[in-house]
Design a protein around this motif. Sequence first.
Motif, PDB file in Angstrom:
ATOM      1  N   ARG A  75       0.865  -1.187   0.000  1.00 40.20           N
ATOM      2  CA  ARG A  75       0.000   0.000   0.000  1.00 40.20           C
ATOM      3  C   ARG A  75       0.898   1.233   0.000  1.00 40.20           C
ATOM      4  O   ARG A  75       1.761   1.388   0.864  1.00 40.20           O
ATOM      5  N   TRP A  76       0.698   2.084  -0.998  1.00 44.87           N
ATOM      6  CA  TRP A  76       1.591   3.233  -1.197  1.00 44.87           C
ATOM      7  C   TRP A  76       0.787   4.527  -1.216  1.00 44.87           C
ATOM      8  O   TRP A  76      -0.262   4.616  -1.864  1.00 44.87           O
ATOM      9  N   LEU A  77       1.317   5.540  -0.542  1.00 42.31           N
ATOM     10  CA  LEU A  77       0.818   6.899  -0.654  1.00 42.31           C
ATOM     11  C   LEU A  77       1.654   7.596  -1.724  1.00 42.31           C
ATOM     12  O   LEU A  77       2.860   7.793  -1.557  1.00 42.31           O
ATOM     13  N   LEU A  78       1.022   7.904  -2.842  1.00 50.52           N
ATOM     14  CA  LEU A  78       1.736   8.503  -3.968  1.00 50.52           C
ATOM     15  C   LEU A  78       1.409   9.992  -4.057  1.00 50.52           C
ATOM     16  O   LEU A  78       0.277  10.373  -4.358  1.00 50.52           O
ATOM     17  N   ARG A  79       2.401  10.813  -3.790  1.00 47.86           N
ATOM     18  CA  ARG A  79       2.252  12.251  -3.923  1.00 47.86           C
ATOM     19  C   ARG A  79       2.503  12.657  -5.375  1.00 47.86           C
ATOM     20  O   ARG A  79       3.344  12.077  -6.052  1.00 47.86           O
ATOM     21  N   SER A  80       1.765  13.624  -5.824  1.00 47.72           N
ATOM     22  CA  SER A  80       1.931  14.169  -7.179  1.00 47.72           C
ATOM     23  C   SER A  80       1.627  13.145  -8.270  1.00 47.72           C
ATOM     24  O   SER A  80       2.137  13.258  -9.387  1.00 47.72           O
ATOM     25  N   VAL A  81       0.825  12.134  -7.933  1.00 46.98           N
ATOM     26  CA  VAL A  81       0.328  11.182  -8.933  1.00 46.98           C
ATOM     27  C   VAL A  81      -1.174  11.034  -8.699  1.00 46.98           C
ATOM     28  O   VAL A  81      -1.596  10.551  -7.656  1.00 46.98           O
ATOM     29  N   GLN A  84      -6.146   9.132 -11.901  1.00 44.98           N
ATOM     30  CA  GLN A  84      -6.287   9.016 -13.351  1.00 44.98           C
ATOM     31  C   GLN A  84      -4.945   8.773 -14.025  1.00 44.98           C
ATOM     32  O   GLN A  84      -4.866   8.059 -15.036  1.00 44.98           O
ATOM     33  N   GLN A  85      -3.876   9.340 -13.473  1.00 49.78           N
ATOM     34  CA  GLN A  85      -2.541   9.105 -14.031  1.00 49.78           C
ATOM     35  C   GLN A  85      -2.077   7.686 -13.744  1.00 49.78           C
ATOM     36  O   GLN A  85      -1.574   6.994 -14.634  1.00 49.78           O
ATOM     37  N   PHE A  86      -2.264   7.227 -12.513  1.00 48.11           N
ATOM     38  CA  PHE A  86      -1.755   5.893 -12.162  1.00 48.11           C
ATOM     39  C   PHE A  86      -2.512   4.801 -12.894  1.00 48.11           C
ATOM     40  O   PHE A  86      -1.926   3.793 -13.301  1.00 48.11           O
ATOM     41  N   ILE A  87      -3.807   4.985 -13.081  1.00 45.93           N
ATOM     42  CA  ILE A  87      -4.612   3.914 -13.676  1.00 45.93           C
ATOM     43  C   ILE A  87      -4.184   3.632 -15.113  1.00 45.93           C
ATOM     44  O   ILE A  87      -4.419   2.540 -15.643  1.00 45.93           O
ATOM     45  N   CYS A 193      -2.780  10.011  -4.488  1.00 45.91           N
ATOM     46  CA  CYS A 193      -3.678   8.859  -4.312  1.00 45.91           C
ATOM     47  C   CYS A 193      -3.017   7.807  -3.433  1.00 45.91           C
ATOM     48  O   CYS A 193      -1.806   7.848  -3.182  1.00 45.91           O
ATOM     49  N   ILE A 194      -3.830   6.891  -2.964  1.00 43.71           N
ATOM     50  CA  ILE A 194      -3.333   5.702  -2.267  1.00 43.71           C
ATOM     51  C   ILE A 194      -3.555   4.517  -3.192  1.00 43.71           C
ATOM     52  O   ILE A 194      -4.656   4.311  -3.701  1.00 43.71           O
ATOM     53  N   LEU A 226       5.986   1.436 -11.441  1.00 43.04           N
ATOM     54  CA  LEU A 226       4.880   2.022 -12.189  1.00 43.04           C
ATOM     55  C   LEU A 226       4.760   3.521 -11.905  1.00 43.04           C
ATOM     56  O   LEU A 226       4.425   4.310 -12.795  1.00 43.04           O
ATOM     57  N   ARG A 227       5.037   3.924 -10.672  1.00 51.10           N
ATOM     58  CA  ARG A 227       5.032   5.356 -10.335  1.00 51.10           C
ATOM     59  C   ARG A 227       6.079   6.097 -11.174  1.00 51.10           C
ATOM     60  O   ARG A 227       5.810   7.173 -11.719  1.00 51.10           O
ATOM     61  N   LYS A 228       7.266   5.522 -11.276  1.00 47.38           N
ATOM     62  CA  LYS A 228       8.318   6.140 -12.087  1.00 47.38           C
ATOM     63  C   LYS A 228       7.903   6.214 -13.550  1.00 47.38           C
ATOM     64  O   LYS A 228       8.214   7.183 -14.250  1.00 47.38           O
ATOM     65  N   LEU A 229       7.179   5.179 -14.014  1.00 50.27           N
ATOM     66  CA  LEU A 229       6.707   5.179 -15.394  1.00 50.27           C
ATOM     67  C   LEU A 229       5.720   6.316 -15.631  1.00 50.27           C
ATOM     68  O   LEU A 229       5.781   6.997 -16.669  1.00 50.27           O
ATOM     69  N   VAL A 230       4.837   6.552 -14.669  1.00 51.07           N
ATOM     70  CA  VAL A 230       3.887   7.663 -14.784  1.00 51.07           C
ATOM     71  C   VAL A 230       4.630   8.987 -14.845  1.00 51.07           C
ATOM     72  O   VAL A 230       4.379   9.840 -15.713  1.00 51.07           O
ATOM     73  N   GLN A 231       5.572   9.186 -13.922  1.00 51.11           N
ATOM     74  CA  GLN A 231       6.266  10.472 -13.839  1.00 51.11           C
ATOM     75  C   GLN A 231       7.161  10.732 -15.025  1.00 51.11           C
ATOM     76  O   GLN A 231       7.331  11.882 -15.446  1.00 51.11           O
ATOM     77  N   SER A 232       7.709   9.678 -15.610  1.00 50.54           N
ATOM     78  CA  SER A 232       8.562   9.862 -16.775  1.00 50.54           C
ATOM     79  C   SER A 232       7.779  10.235 -18.020  1.00 50.54           C
ATOM     80  O   SER A 232       8.314  10.793 -18.966  1.00 50.54           O
ATOM     81  N   SER A 233       6.484   9.909 -18.011  1.00 51.55           N
ATOM     82  CA  SER A 233       5.649  10.193 -19.180  1.00 51.55           C
ATOM     83  C   SER A 233       4.995  11.565 -19.115  1.00 51.55           C
ATOM     84  O   SER A 233       4.377  12.014 -20.075  1.00 51.55           O
ATOM     85  N   ASN A 234       5.141  12.230 -17.967  1.00 50.34           N
ATOM     86  CA  ASN A 234       4.532  13.559 -17.813  1.00 50.34           C
ATOM     87  C   ASN A 234       5.424  14.645 -18.402  1.00 50.34           C
ATOM     88  O   ASN A 234       6.637  14.507 -18.440  1.00 50.34           O
TER      89      ASN A 234
END
Length: 234
Positions: A75-81, A84-87, A193-194, A226-234
């Motif tokens: 379970r992760w608390l993701l700041r700045s994600v 809709q971005q993570f999904i 999001c969590i 996956l978080r890194k993948l989201v942030q790299s695509s922004n």
Amino acid sequence: MNSSPAACSQSWSISEDSLRRYVQFASESCIQELLSASDSNKLGNANDGWKILTLDNGVEISKRRSGSLHIFRSRWLLRSVSPQQFITVATAIDAAKQWDPDLVEARYIKDLEDNLSIIRLSFGEKSKPLFRKREFIVYERRETMEDGTLVVAVASLPKEIAAGLHPKQNDAIRGLLLQSGWVVEQLEDINSCIVTYVVQLDPAGWLPKCFVNRLNTKLVMIIENLRKLVQSSN
């Protein structure tokens, strides 16, 4: 019965109605288990079977016994994600790339419904022993709950069903690789999001437990990638 495996595999096929009924039932069960896992421990319930292994800097890793095996949860608390971005990266194909980098083919082969798909994953010679030169057929089901929570269930089909989709090309198919999925919850901060990821590898119990649990502990960490993948695509 003395029928050869080759003859049986070549003659077996599955109808789309039978496939849909099985996947609808299995995926609904998986969705409910994911929601239950994401809710547990939030109210301090220490008797729900989950044992916290790590709790640090907004990341919780837990496990729960299921028969002789374990289910793992992160379970992760993701700041700045945002949810809709993570999904966008909470998919069977993006996850399979994290399971093993030698993923040689990944493609959607059938849409049973708008939110329910069948996907073929093929791994190469350089993969880990579990995946090496193997093919898995998985379903991916995506649901949005009334409160806005996003749920994605991904699980591999039993071999007899998976092989029925490719009756002439099923020698490499292996069934029941895993049951897994994500629950993505909105926070007051709409840009955070969590995310809860739950995975049970080899639910049929074919592989050595020590091997399965060791690999489970690695798979449960894919949210970070996956978080890194989201942030790299922004």
